[in-house]
Design a protein around this motif. Sequence first.
Motif, short mmCIF file in Angstrom:
data_model
loop_
_atom_site.label_atom_id
_atom_site.label_comp_id
_atom_site.label_asym_id
_atom_site.label_seq_id
_atom_site.Cartn_x
_atom_site.Cartn_y
_atom_site.Cartn_z
N LYS A 124 -4.46 -18.76 -0.04
CA LYS A 124 -5.09 -17.78 0.85
C LYS A 124 -4.19 -17.31 1.99
CE LYS A 124 -10.07 -18.31 0.66
NZ LYS A 124 -11.09 -19.20 1.19
N GLY A 125 -3.50 -18.25 2.63
CA GLY A 125 -2.71 -17.88 3.81
C GLY A 125 -1.29 -17.51 3.50
N ALA A 126 -1.00 -17.19 2.23
CA ALA A 126 0.39 -17.03 1.82
C ALA A 126 0.95 -15.66 2.16
CB ALA A 126 0.51 -17.26 0.33
N ILE A 127 2.27 -15.64 2.37
CA ILE A 127 3.00 -14.38 2.46
C ILE A 127 4.30 -14.58 1.68
CG2 ILE A 127 4.09 -15.03 4.67
CD1 ILE A 127 3.98 -12.02 5.39
N GLY A 128 4.77 -13.54 1.01
CA GLY A 128 5.99 -13.67 0.24
C GLY A 128 6.70 -12.33 0.16
N TYR A 129 7.94 -12.34 -0.34
CA TYR A 129 8.62 -11.07 -0.56
C TYR A 129 9.23 -11.07 -1.96
CZ TYR A 129 12.73 -13.83 0.69
OH TYR A 129 13.70 -14.79 0.73
N VAL A 130 9.00 -10.00 -2.71
CA VAL A 130 9.47 -9.93 -4.09
C VAL A 130 9.94 -8.51 -4.38
CG1 VAL A 130 7.92 -11.73 -4.91
CG2 VAL A 130 7.18 -9.36 -4.96
N GLY A 131 10.71 -8.37 -5.45
CA GLY A 131 11.10 -7.05 -5.90
C GLY A 131 9.85 -6.24 -6.24
N MET A 132 9.91 -4.95 -5.95
CA MET A 132 8.73 -4.10 -6.11
C MET A 132 8.16 -4.17 -7.53
SD MET A 132 8.86 -0.20 -5.40
CE MET A 132 8.56 0.47 -3.96
N ALA A 133 9.04 -4.35 -8.50
CA ALA A 133 8.62 -4.35 -9.89
C ALA A 133 7.72 -5.54 -10.23
CB ALA A 133 9.84 -4.36 -10.81
N TYR A 134 7.78 -6.59 -9.41
CA TYR A 134 7.04 -7.81 -9.73
C TYR A 134 5.61 -7.80 -9.20
CZ TYR A 134 11.32 -10.09 -11.29
OH TYR A 134 12.45 -10.43 -11.96
N VAL A 135 5.28 -6.84 -8.32
CA VAL A 135 3.95 -6.84 -7.70
C VAL A 135 2.90 -6.51 -8.76
CG1 VAL A 135 2.49 -5.73 -5.98
CG2 VAL A 135 4.89 -6.15 -5.49
#
Lengths: 276, 405
Positions: free
Chosen positions: A190-201
């Motif tokens: 629930k409290g997560a934040i992350g950063y990923v390549g746009m293609a993975y969303v």
Amino acid sequence: MKKKLLILVIAVVTMSFTFLAGSIKIKGSDTLLPLVQKWAEAYMKLNPTTSISVTGGGSGVGIAALIDGSTDIATASRQIKMDEKLKLQEAGKAYVETIVAYDALSVIVNPENTVKKLTREQLEDIYTGKTTNWKDVGGPDLQIVAYSRESSSGTYDFFKEHVLKGKNFSSTCLMMAATASIVQSVGQTKGAIGYVGMAYVNSTVSDLSVSYDKGVTYIAPTMANAINKTYPIIRPLYFYYLKTLAATLKPAMTWVLGADGQKIVKEVGYVPLATK
Amino acid sequence: MKRRRSLVRRLIEKIIEGALTISSTVTSLAVLLIVIFLFKEGFSLFGDKPIEKDFVLAVSKYNNSVDLTSRQIKDIFDKKIVNWKEVGGFDRAITVFTINDIGAYFTDAELGDNLENLPLRINQLVAKDTGIIAYIPAKNIVKDFSGKKLKIDNVTLGGFLSGKEWFPTAQPIAQLGVLPMILGTLLVCIGAILLALPLGLATAIYMSEVANQRVRNILKPVIELLAGIPSVVYGFFGLVIIVPLVQHTFNLPVGETALAGSIVLAIMVLPTIITISEDALRTTPNAMREASLALGATKLQTIIRVVIPHSLLGLTAAVILGVGRVFGETMAVLMVTGNAAVMPHSFLQPIRTITATIAAELGEAPQGGLHYKALFALGCILFVITLITNLLVEWVSSKRKVAKN
């Protein structure tokens, strides 16, 4: 029987050698891997005489292979580092650097999170450990769980340079080995934040709009915003090869940077070079 | 004819013998070479400076705080320390300068077309701002430099083992402390053993002493099947099932914890413990069991007083082999423990293990660089740990032989 087997073995060996004659070896970044594979498939279809082998392993592995001569093209999701440059110089190898596409990073949170936008400064505070609760950035009273890629990944370097302005991540960040694990974990925490390549969303997470001007304008991570470069978290992806091979690789490079190659970039989910 | 045939046979025998000798030599040599390679790469770390090659850190020559620890340098560049008096120097604000900031101080014209004025400009900057700390390429330092270079200490074994911060790619000074990883590895392993041991031994006792032949014939292959599942599959199972389970059960903000790692590892190590300890239990001669029963002992008493003491050494070997397996496991742990390199103080927090660190980082580490060597040094630590477990197994089984004789 044995004779037949021998003949078969000889045939296979000779055939593989003939293939090697017109072959290009590509090694490096895992970020670029899906894109390069698609490129290789399409290019080999157009030019059946060329054989291209693509392997991953990481940007560092690719450039190391370029230095020791075991690959023709090294792919990298970060720019070549100073000590790698020095090594190439020592080996007497001049190299060519080409930007082949861009990768936009999306900041993602759990879909239940009410926060929909953050400024760069807020992101910096979250990842350096200054902000630890979502209520400090306008969200619910919930502990922030920050997910990051491994310290050796090109994505990590880029995020650190570009979003944290060179500051180090907090030790409490959870370091994930693969982008897919970040998406999976953010989707179930629930409290997560992350950063990923746009293609993975995908639909299990929601992406945030980001502001680089202290909250005046927030830009959503969409393909259109990435192509016209209004979306701020965007990084170049590189090909490195030796100058001595430039002539041999020219047709392939022209194709990659041309309309056909760049169309594939978009299909795979990366950001194509701006058309001139 | 007959003679020739026997000659041929002898020749073949000789060839096979030779092949066997060669293959055993090659194997031993390969093992030896790998170990030498590992330690050579790992130990070359000590004696290196934790700063990028051909870069220096410089401060103004009026600055009297020149003995900065690598931790302090990191905090300065992270802007956690903003005044020199915090590190025992004079009262002046710190200006952090890296070569990329040069554009903020000088125009392109001032730097020259090919950056030929860069060394001069850096010199000017260091002379002007007495609070500066500059991270610059060594070749851009002019002869009569107006600042002084900071002395950077070499990486030491003590600092490596006791350091609490792991930032192998940090600029300008890499932080190489592996204590959180060693403790994290130990924590996950102890947890896994605590979970797997009672369960594994109980299953082994059930299979060897209680179950009838038919149940055993079904159970044994099923348990051995567990050993055949690839660890990535365990990792994925852990990430999708165990992690949310741990998170909801203990109402945690995050499910990727040491406990999740321990549970997954415990499941993975069960087959090793069960098969070996079952074999050990079965070495108890039937005559001893029958004698115990004939003396009026119940089945449970027989198991506890006769069978287990008799096979105690074998059971120990099973446990130690299980521990070895747990220490060396990579993929599953990498996927479920969260990999945060913080000092562990409970089972319900993310931790980072040695194997996970190597697996995740080696791919992108520039070959021959500091980070690469640090990962090899971590490999050495792991090697020493597993070597100790293996020696323990040897020692225990040699004792068993003595006891039997």
